[in-house]
Scaffold this active site. Structure first.
Site, mmCIF file in Angstrom:
data_model
loop_
_atom_site.group_PDB
_atom_site.id
_atom_site.type_symbol
_atom_site.label_atom_id
_atom_site.label_comp_id
_atom_site.label_asym_id
_atom_site.label_seq_id
_atom_site.Cartn_x
_atom_site.Cartn_y
_atom_site.Cartn_z
ATOM 1 N N MET A 1 41.895 37.749 53.861
ATOM 2 C CA MET A 1 41.612 36.348 53.357
ATOM 3 C C MET A 1 42.528 36.257 52.842
ATOM 4 S SD MET A 1 37.805 37.256 53.438
ATOM 5 C CE MET A 1 36.812 35.315 53.034
ATOM 6 N N PHE B 1 38.578 34.421 45.122
ATOM 7 C CA PHE B 1 39.671 34.587 44.988
ATOM 8 C C PHE B 1 40.014 35.582 46.520
ATOM 9 C CE2 PHE B 1 38.973 32.517 41.469
ATOM 10 C CZ PHE B 1 39.108 31.392 41.610
ATOM 11 N N GLY B 2 41.792 35.753 46.534
ATOM 12 C CA GLY B 2 42.158 36.411 47.344
ATOM 13 C C GLY B 2 41.226 38.315 48.424
ATOM 14 N N SER B 3 40.616 38.624 48.923
ATOM 15 C CA SER B 3 40.046 39.439 49.464
ATOM 16 C C SER B 3 39.890 39.915 51.146
ATOM 17 C CB SER B 3 38.461 39.557 49.035
ATOM 18 O OG SER B 3 38.403 37.969 50.025
ATOM 19 N N ARG B 4 39.600 40.837 51.753
ATOM 20 C CA ARG B 4 39.148 41.519 52.508
ATOM 21 C C ARG B 4 37.765 41.821 53.398
ATOM 22 N NH1 ARG B 4 42.960 46.851 53.424
ATOM 23 N NH2 ARG B 4 41.857 47.879 55.058
#
Length: 220
Positions: free
Chosen positions: A99, A186-189
């Site tokens: 993401m 925020f940015g992640s997975r």
């Protein structure tokens, strides 16, 4: 546009701070008119970026008892057979969705069933696509016994920018496919672990939508 509940407080205080700084500049830095205008523009852009990050778009959710639905918006970055050591201690098929900061960061239940295991792990903040992020980063692990039998494990994984994971499920909860189970800021997975004989319906690099894209089908 609907704003997710996890972002309302952040957006409110960010807006107050930006307004205060811009008003102070306009009041006490009047000779630097060009700089003030640039700062106002930059503040507006920054706030709009933050606003779109916390958006919560309406979704027509796709549900089916033996299908695994994407738990998040993003891009498929991993499809491989791995040894899952935390819960199953055997070989599983892993599907991972990255993401980016521009994706919707709501995480959704990929399948309906009962939560049989939940654990929060504090950890590091490696970039989300790093191979060790699945076991080294801050993360949650959820295992759901599906309505058709097989168990499915999925993880929220923090990235280099993500510093807070939020979850809404606990052991023993009944969960419904497509409903929110958390949010990653925020940015992640998100990683999903399914039985080896599960039929994968997506490919590496494919973009998926949480609650809508079919990513796999269980063998029942």
């Amino acid at each position: 546009m609907k704003i997710h509940k996890e972002g309302r407080r952040i957006l409110f205080f960010t807006l107050l701070a930006l307004l205060a700084v811009n008003l102070l500049l306009l009041q006490f830095n009047r000779p630097a008119e060009t700089f003030n205008r640039i700062f106002v523009g930059a503040s507006l852009v920054a706030f709009l970026i933050l606003l779109q990050f916390f958006r919560s778009p309406a979704r027509r959710l796709f549900t089916h008892e033996d299908l695994i639905i994407a738990p998040a918006d993003g891009k498929v970055v991993v499809i491989e057979n791995v040894h899952e050591s935390e819960y199953f201690d055997d070989m599983r098929k892993q599907i991972s969705i990255f993401m980016s900061p521009i994706n919707v960061h709501i995480t959704r239940n990929p399948i309906s069933g009962v939560v049989r295991y939940f654990k929060y792990h504090p950890g590091n903040y490696l970039v989300a696509w790093h191979p060790k992020s699945s076991t080294k980063n801050e993360r949650t692990t959820v295992v759901v016994e599906s309505e058709v039998g097989p168990f499915v494990l999925f993880r929220q994984i923090a990235g280099a920018m993500a510093r807070r994971i939020v979850w809404y499920v606990n052991e023993g909860d009944e969960v419904s496919q497509g409903e929110e189970f958390g949010f990653i800021k925020f940015g992640s997975r998100v990683d999903i672990f399914v039985p080896i004989d599960t039929e994968v319906k997506v490919q590496i690099g494919e973009k998926v939508k949480g609650g809508q894209t079919i990513i796999a089908q269980l063998k029942v």
